[in-house]
Design a protein around this motif. Structure first.
Motif, PDB file in Angstrom:
ATOM      1  N   ALA A  11     -20.270  10.523   7.945  1.00 55.16           N
ATOM      2  CA  ALA A  11     -21.126   9.336   8.004  1.00 55.16           C
ATOM      3  C   ALA A  11     -21.381   8.900   9.442  1.00 55.16           C
ATOM      4  O   ALA A  11     -22.459   8.394   9.768  1.00 55.16           O
ATOM      5  CB  ALA A  11     -20.496   8.195   7.214  1.00 55.16           C
ATOM      6  N   ASP A  12     -20.402   9.089  10.325  1.00 55.80           N
ATOM      7  CA  ASP A  12     -20.579   8.712  11.730  1.00 55.80           C
ATOM      8  C   ASP A  12     -21.697   9.508  12.388  1.00 55.80           C
ATOM      9  O   ASP A  12     -22.373   9.013  13.298  1.00 55.80           O
ATOM     10  CB  ASP A  12     -19.277   8.937  12.507  1.00 55.80           C
ATOM     11  N   LEU A  13     -21.885  10.735  11.951  1.00 54.99           N
ATOM     12  CA  LEU A  13     -22.904  11.594  12.555  1.00 54.99           C
ATOM     13  C   LEU A  13     -24.317  11.099  12.267  1.00 54.99           C
ATOM     14  O   LEU A  13     -25.264  11.487  12.954  1.00 54.99           O
ATOM     15  CB  LEU A  13     -22.744  13.029  12.046  1.00 54.99           C
ATOM     16  N   LEU A  14     -24.451  10.235  11.275  1.00 51.96           N
ATOM     17  CA  LEU A  14     -25.767   9.701  10.908  1.00 51.96           C
ATOM     18  C   LEU A  14     -26.065   8.357  11.567  1.00 51.96           C
ATOM     19  O   LEU A  14     -27.180   7.848  11.461  1.00 51.96           O
ATOM     20  CB  LEU A  14     -25.853   9.547   9.386  1.00 51.96           C
ATOM     21  N   ALA A  15     -25.084   7.773  12.254  1.00 54.10           N
ATOM     22  CA  ALA A  15     -25.248   6.444  12.843  1.00 54.10           C
ATOM     23  C   ALA A  15     -26.430   6.335  13.809  1.00 54.10           C
ATOM     24  O   ALA A  15     -27.083   5.284  13.861  1.00 54.10           O
ATOM     25  CB  ALA A  15     -23.953   6.019  13.542  1.00 54.10           C
ATOM     26  N   PRO A  16     -26.754   7.371  14.613  1.00 55.80           N
ATOM     27  CA  PRO A  16     -27.881   7.224  15.550  1.00 55.80           C
ATOM     28  C   PRO A  16     -29.202   6.856  14.887  1.00 55.80           C
ATOM     29  O   PRO A  16     -30.070   6.256  15.529  1.00 55.80           O
ATOM     30  CB  PRO A  16     -27.958   8.608  16.209  1.00 55.80           C
ATOM     31  N   VAL A  17     -29.360   7.201  13.611  1.00 55.21           N
ATOM     32  CA  VAL A  17     -30.608   6.871  12.911  1.00 55.21           C
ATOM     33  C   VAL A  17     -30.812   5.357  12.865  1.00 55.21           C
ATOM     34  O   VAL A  17     -31.945   4.868  12.828  1.00 55.21           O
ATOM     35  CB  VAL A  17     -30.584   7.464  11.486  1.00 55.21           C
ATOM     36  N   LEU A  18     -29.721   4.597  12.909  1.00 56.34           N
ATOM     37  CA  LEU A  18     -29.805   3.139  12.876  1.00 56.34           C
ATOM     38  C   LEU A  18     -30.060   2.540  14.256  1.00 56.34           C
ATOM     39  O   LEU A  18     -30.182   1.327  14.386  1.00 56.34           O
ATOM     40  CB  LEU A  18     -28.509   2.557  12.299  1.00 56.34           C
ATOM     41  N   ASN A  38     -32.605   3.725  16.688  1.00 53.55           N
ATOM     42  CA  ASN A  38     -33.834   4.256  17.282  1.00 53.55           C
ATOM     43  C   ASN A  38     -33.864   5.766  17.488  1.00 53.55           C
ATOM     44  O   ASN A  38     -34.660   6.259  18.289  1.00 53.55           O
ATOM     45  CB  ASN A  38     -34.125   3.558  18.625  1.00 53.55           C
ATOM     46  N   VAL A  39     -33.010   6.512  16.803  1.00 60.85           N
ATOM     47  CA  VAL A  39     -33.143   7.969  16.781  1.00 60.85           C
ATOM     48  C   VAL A  39     -33.930   8.315  15.525  1.00 60.85           C
ATOM     49  O   VAL A  39     -33.443   8.142  14.412  1.00 60.85           O
ATOM     50  CB  VAL A  39     -31.773   8.670  16.779  1.00 60.85           C
ATOM     51  N   HIS A  40     -35.144   8.776  15.699  1.00 57.47           N
ATOM     52  CA  HIS A  40     -36.046   8.952  14.565  1.00 57.47           C
ATOM     53  C   HIS A  40     -36.016  10.359  13.983  1.00 57.47           C
ATOM     54  O   HIS A  40     -36.638  10.609  12.952  1.00 57.47           O
ATOM     55  CB  HIS A  40     -37.477   8.604  14.983  1.00 57.47           C
ATOM     56  N   ARG A  41     -35.281  11.257  14.651  1.00 53.31           N
ATOM     57  CA  ARG A  41     -35.242  12.631  14.143  1.00 53.31           C
ATOM     58  C   ARG A  41     -33.848  13.210  14.368  1.00 53.31           C
ATOM     59  O   ARG A  41     -33.434  13.440  15.499  1.00 53.31           O
ATOM     60  CB  ARG A  41     -36.286  13.491  14.857  1.00 53.31           C
ATOM     61  N   LEU A  42     -33.125  13.411  13.287  1.00 48.44           N
ATOM     62  CA  LEU A  42     -31.807  14.036  13.327  1.00 48.44           C
ATOM     63  C   LEU A  42     -31.857  15.238  12.393  1.00 48.44           C
ATOM     64  O   LEU A  42     -31.890  15.088  11.174  1.00 48.44           O
ATOM     65  CB  LEU A  42     -30.722  13.051  12.881  1.00 48.44           C
ATOM     66  N   THR A  43     -31.892  16.428  12.970  1.00 46.38           N
ATOM     67  CA  THR A  43     -32.125  17.628  12.174  1.00 46.38           C
ATOM     68  C   THR A  43     -30.853  18.116  11.493  1.00 46.38           C
ATOM     69  O   THR A  43     -29.737  17.732  11.861  1.00 46.38           O
ATOM     70  CB  THR A  43     -32.670  18.756  13.063  1.00 46.38           C
ATOM     71  N   LEU A  44     -31.030  19.002  10.517  1.00 44.35           N
ATOM     72  CA  LEU A  44     -29.872  19.623   9.876  1.00 44.35           C
ATOM     73  C   LEU A  44     -29.092  20.480  10.862  1.00 44.35           C
ATOM     74  O   LEU A  44     -27.858  20.540  10.808  1.00 44.35           O
ATOM     75  CB  LEU A  44     -30.342  20.477   8.688  1.00 44.35           C
TER      76      LEU A  44
END
Length: 326
Positions: free
Chosen positions: A153-160, A162-168
């Motif tokens: 779950a921590d790896l997804l935090a940047p989306v909150l 202003n990181v608009h693209r987090l690839t697989l």
């Protein structure tokens, strides 16, 4: 990090140099600046605990700051000055250096100077305004996650934030570096504060961001990694993105020269040093901004990032991409 047994004689000599004297049976040292008492002793965790106390007819103040064993005399003097100014805000105008941002009614973030009222307006809007902003979503996200553990779950935090693209590819690559990152985090005390850190204390920052150097992590650079790691040590690990970079690398006052080929770890140590100076020189300003946050609270470093993000966005420099070696 300094070892207590080796560092104790050094820190005692440092504090003696700025007026501290031995006090009590527990190895504490004490100094007094008019009606403000300062006490320092080792906390048993390889650091020092500084307690500042002031009690007057109209006000009372008490707070504690954790500092490294290799704290410099200049940093101790700055902490003493900040404590006195907290107790006596009316002295600020007299004690501020003539050329400092505070004397001019401005806040400095790297090379950007922002009017003080504007900085506070930005912070109030961000921290108490509409749901369009990342606070409290980013700061409260998955708050039960352990400080030394990097969960999926921590790896997804940047989306909150202003990181608009987090690839697989980025997600799986970060998972592969999880153990290495967690080992580096474990070397940083949970309550570490960049404002009181010595240069040697910044080595874990270099090691954390060195994972971005060749071969690196697919689709992950400084922005994404910083926004994952900051939540684990919010007082110590800087946030970073293009807007923050502009503040610290663009313009005649910017403290960090652009140097192509600089390793990511080295760059983040240099950035941390520049941010540390801004925090120390304007400690009370950042504390006031941080106090605007309610639930959850934020660190001084997060407060600096809030102002930097707006200051960097309002400028119009030649843009450089988020590339290794900036």
């Amino acid at each position: 990090m300094s070892h207590p047994a080796l560092g104790a004689p050094i820190w005692r000599s440092t504090f003696e140099g700025v007026g501290f004297r031995s006090s009590g049976q527990l190895g504490a040292m004490r100094a007094r600046v008019e009606d403000v008492d300062a006490t320092v002793l080792e906390d048993g965790l390889g650091r020092l605990s500084m307690m500042f106390t002031q009690v007057g007819r109209r006000s009372a103040m008490q707070y504690e700051v954790a500092v490294p064993l290799d704290v410099t005399a200049q940093q101790v003097a700055q902490l003493l000055a900040s404590a006195f100014e907290r107790a006596h805000p009316e002295t600020r105008e007299k004690s501020t250096a003539p050329d400092s941002p505070a004397e001019q009614g401005r806040v400095r973030v790297g090379g950007a100077l922002v009017e003080r009222e504007q900085a506070f307006e930005w912070a109030r809007e961000y921290l108490t305004g509409s749901s369009a902003w990342a606070y409290p979503a980013y700061d409260a996200y998955d708050a039960r996650s352990a400080p030394d553990s990097i969960e999926d779950a921590d790896l997804l935090a940047p989306v909150l934030l202003n990181v608009h693209r987090l690839t697989l590819k980025a997600y799986y690559g970060l998972q592969q570096q999880r153990n290495r990152l967690q080992e580096c985090l474990a070397a940083i005390p949970e309550d570490a504060e960049l404002a009181s850190a010595g240069d040697d204390d910044l080595e874990p920052i270099r090691l954390l961001f060195a994972v971005l150097d060749a071969p690196g992590i697919p689709d992950v650079q400084g922005t994404i990694l910083a926004k994952i790691l900051h939540r684990k040590r919010p007082g110590f690990i800087p946030l970073y993105d293009e807007r923050v970079r502009r503040c610290y690398q663009v313009g005649p006052r910017a403290p960090l020269p652009v140097r192509r080929g600089r390793p990511w770890g080295e760059f983040f140590v240099a950035l941390a040093m520049a941010m540390r100076k801004d925090l120390v020189d304007q400690y009370d300003t950042w504390a006031e901004i941080a106090d605007l946050a309610s639930d959850p609270p934020i660190s001084l470093l997060r407060a600096l990032d809030i102002v930097a993000w707006r200051a960097g966005g309002d400028r119009s420099p030649t843009e450089l991409p988020d590339l290794p070696g900036t």
